[in-house]
Design a protein around this motif. Structure first.
Motif, PDB file in Angstrom:
ATOM      1  N   GLU A  51       1.017  -1.277   0.129  1.00 30.77           N
ATOM      2  CA  GLU A  51      -0.125   0.069  -0.362  1.00 30.77           C
ATOM      3  C   GLU A  51       1.004   1.533   0.329  1.00 30.77           C
ATOM      4  O   GLU A  51       0.635   2.036  -0.517  1.00 30.77           O
ATOM      5  N   THR A  52       2.443   0.754   0.122  1.00 29.75           N
ATOM      6  CA  THR A  52       2.537   2.787   0.538  1.00 29.75           C
ATOM      7  C   THR A  52       4.063   3.076  -0.895  1.00 29.75           C
ATOM      8  O   THR A  52       4.479   3.285  -1.071  1.00 29.75           O
ATOM      9  N   LEU A  75       0.228   3.435  -6.834  1.00 24.26           N
ATOM     10  CA  LEU A  75      -0.386   3.886  -5.661  1.00 24.26           C
ATOM     11  C   LEU A  75      -1.840   3.693  -6.158  1.00 24.26           C
ATOM     12  O   LEU A  75      -2.190   3.463  -6.746  1.00 24.26           O
ATOM     13  N   GLN A  76      -1.438   4.672  -7.854  1.00 25.80           N
ATOM     14  CA  GLN A  76      -2.808   4.787  -7.907  1.00 25.80           C
ATOM     15  C   GLN A  76      -4.174   3.756  -8.450  1.00 25.80           C
ATOM     16  O   GLN A  76      -5.169   3.602  -8.926  1.00 25.80           O
ATOM     17  N   GLN A 103      -5.072   1.497  -6.056  1.00 27.53           N
ATOM     18  CA  GLN A 103      -6.624   2.917  -5.226  1.00 27.53           C
ATOM     19  C   GLN A 103      -7.450   1.846  -6.228  1.00 27.53           C
ATOM     20  O   GLN A 103      -8.708   2.006  -5.594  1.00 27.53           O
ATOM     21  N   ARG A 154      -9.107  -1.332  -6.306  1.00 26.81           N
ATOM     22  CA  ARG A 154      -9.905  -1.203  -5.061  1.00 26.81           C
ATOM     23  C   ARG A 154     -10.976  -1.299  -4.695  1.00 26.81           C
ATOM     24  O   ARG A 154     -11.713  -1.197  -4.791  1.00 26.81           O
ATOM     25  N   ALA A 155     -11.218   0.723  -5.408  1.00 26.87           N
ATOM     26  CA  ALA A 155     -12.293   1.487  -5.460  1.00 26.87           C
ATOM     27  C   ALA A 155     -13.186   0.350  -6.505  1.00 26.87           C
ATOM     28  O   ALA A 155     -14.125   0.179  -6.765  1.00 26.87           O
ATOM     29  N   ALA A 198     -11.109  -3.515   3.963  1.00 19.94           N
ATOM     30  CA  ALA A 198     -10.000  -3.887   3.173  1.00 19.94           C
ATOM     31  C   ALA A 198      -8.887  -3.511   4.670  1.00 19.94           C
ATOM     32  O   ALA A 198      -9.387  -2.215   5.611  1.00 19.94           O
ATOM     33  N   ARG A 238      -4.997  -4.055   6.422  1.00 17.48           N
ATOM     34  CA  ARG A 238      -3.643  -4.703   6.584  1.00 17.48           C
ATOM     35  C   ARG A 238      -2.314  -5.143   7.409  1.00 17.48           C
ATOM     36  O   ARG A 238      -3.532  -5.206   8.434  1.00 17.48           O
ATOM     37  N   ALA A 252     -16.444   4.643   3.909  1.00 16.89           N
ATOM     38  CA  ALA A 252     -15.202   5.423   3.188  1.00 16.89           C
ATOM     39  C   ALA A 252     -14.400   5.017   5.063  1.00 16.89           C
ATOM     40  O   ALA A 252     -13.730   6.052   5.359  1.00 16.89           O
ATOM     41  N   GLN A 309     -11.520   3.568   7.384  1.00 17.80           N
ATOM     42  CA  GLN A 309     -10.766   3.506   7.660  1.00 17.80           C
ATOM     43  C   GLN A 309     -10.561   1.384   8.449  1.00 17.80           C
ATOM     44  O   GLN A 309     -11.172   2.053   9.736  1.00 17.80           O
ATOM     45  N   ILE A 362      -6.945   0.894   2.708  1.00 17.28           N
ATOM     46  CA  ILE A 362      -7.150   2.311   1.625  1.00 17.28           C
ATOM     47  C   ILE A 362      -8.627   2.320   1.860  1.00 17.28           C
ATOM     48  O   ILE A 362      -8.566   3.937   2.171  1.00 17.28           O
TER      49      ILE A 362
END
Length: 309
Positions: free
Chosen positions: A219-220, A251-252, A255, A258-259, A274, A276, A300, A302, A306
């Motif tokens: 993710e990073t 990263l784009q 994400q 995932r979206a 989601a 981690r 959304a 957390q 994401i």
């Protein structure tokens, strides 16, 4: 995964038989960890609400192909451009199928993670089995164990998993209408394949819950300098001279996929969480419990990843 001058080795070093034995050896420890996680959330566990045949209204959910036309609520559907089904609350024990992805990519654990994705996935399914069995639910594991109603469901699933797990996406031929399924995976297969698989399950009248597991490095993308990446499924290699130059685009894309999956789940009336591996397992357990219970969730939220839908 590594930094300059090193390689990112996602390919399991042992063969399938050795990996299966290693997984079996870890199951007792994972079961103990699952029990520990359950004790951290049990105080807030009050059973769960679910849809089915009953007298009390539960929720509206979007109509999908294969849904019962007789249960369309036309008054609610008239409020916007969507068609909704009216669900009643189930008044008997429900069947919940749980599954953890056995793919090679799940074995990955970066230097900044505490556990592998596979270990976290197994802890979550065993903890969920323990938690749901306390409420009298029937718990099954596709391709491994038919649904059972027993207080020691987690132990029985762990025992059934010792010989190994079927490869690939879980078989759905034993899943019946009005049951639910919790799928725990990194969901790194091609998006079209993932959507096709969950659509097939949804058309059978089964409600699903996805827990997307990710290593913090995924993710990073903390890589810099010359870095070699290896595909865990095929062994294919990619060498980047300056890995940091790939970070923004990676990263784009991460994400965005995932979206897409989360939004597709929302349209089906499914849930998506989601998580981690550097976060507490109890966070994901509470998250999916809320969705199994029918508790409205923010779009959304957390959970160490994401976000969730």
């Amino acid at each position: 995964m590594a930094t300059i001058g090193q390689s990112v080795d996602l390919t399991p070093s042992a063969d399938a038989l050795v990996r299966a034995r290693q997984r079996a050896a870890l199951l007792p420890d994972l079961l103990v960890e699952a029990k520990r996680v359950v004790t951290t959330v049990i105080a807030g566990w009050h059973g769960r609400r679910r849809r089915g045949v009953g007298e009390n209204f539960w929720q509206f959910r979007p109509f999908v192909d294969g849904g019962e036309v007789s249960r369309i609520d036309w008054r609610r559907s008239a409020r916007d451009d969507n068609v909704y089904l009216r669900d009643q609350e189930w008044e008997a024990a429900q069947t919940v199928w749980i599954w953890a992805d056995p793919s090679p990519s799940m074995l990955y654990k970066s230097e900044i993670a505490t556990v592998s994705k596979e270990s976290r996935a197994m802890v979550l399914v065993l903890a969920l089995a323990d938690l749901l069995s306390r409420s009298g639910e029937r718990i099954g594991y596709p391709g491994v164990l038919d649904p059972i109603s027993a207080r020691n469901a987690a132990e029985r699933i762990a025992t059934a998993l010792v010989p190994g797990r079927p490869a690939g996406f879980p078989p759905d031929d034993r899943m019946k209408r009005f049951s639910e399924v919790v799928l725990v995976s990194d969901f790194l297969d091609p998006v079209d394949e993932i959507l096709e698989r969950i659509d097939r399950i949804a058309r059978r009248g089964i409600r699903g819950h996805l827990i997307a597991i990710a290593d913090p490095a995924e993710e990073t993308f903390p890589y810099a300098g010359r870095t070699e990446f290896r595909d865990p499924e095929t062994g294919a290699k990619l060498t980047a001279g300056r890995a940091e130059g790939l970070r923004e685009e990676y990263l784009q894309l991460f994400q965005a996929r995932r979206a897409v999956i989360g939004e597709h789940c929302r349209r089906l009336g499914w849930s998506f969480v989601a998580h981690r591996t550097d976060r507490l397992a109890s966070e994901a357990l509470v998250g999916v419990h809320g969705r199994l219970s029918g508790v409205p969730q923010p779009m959304a939220r957390q959970t160490g990843g994401i976000g969730a839908a």
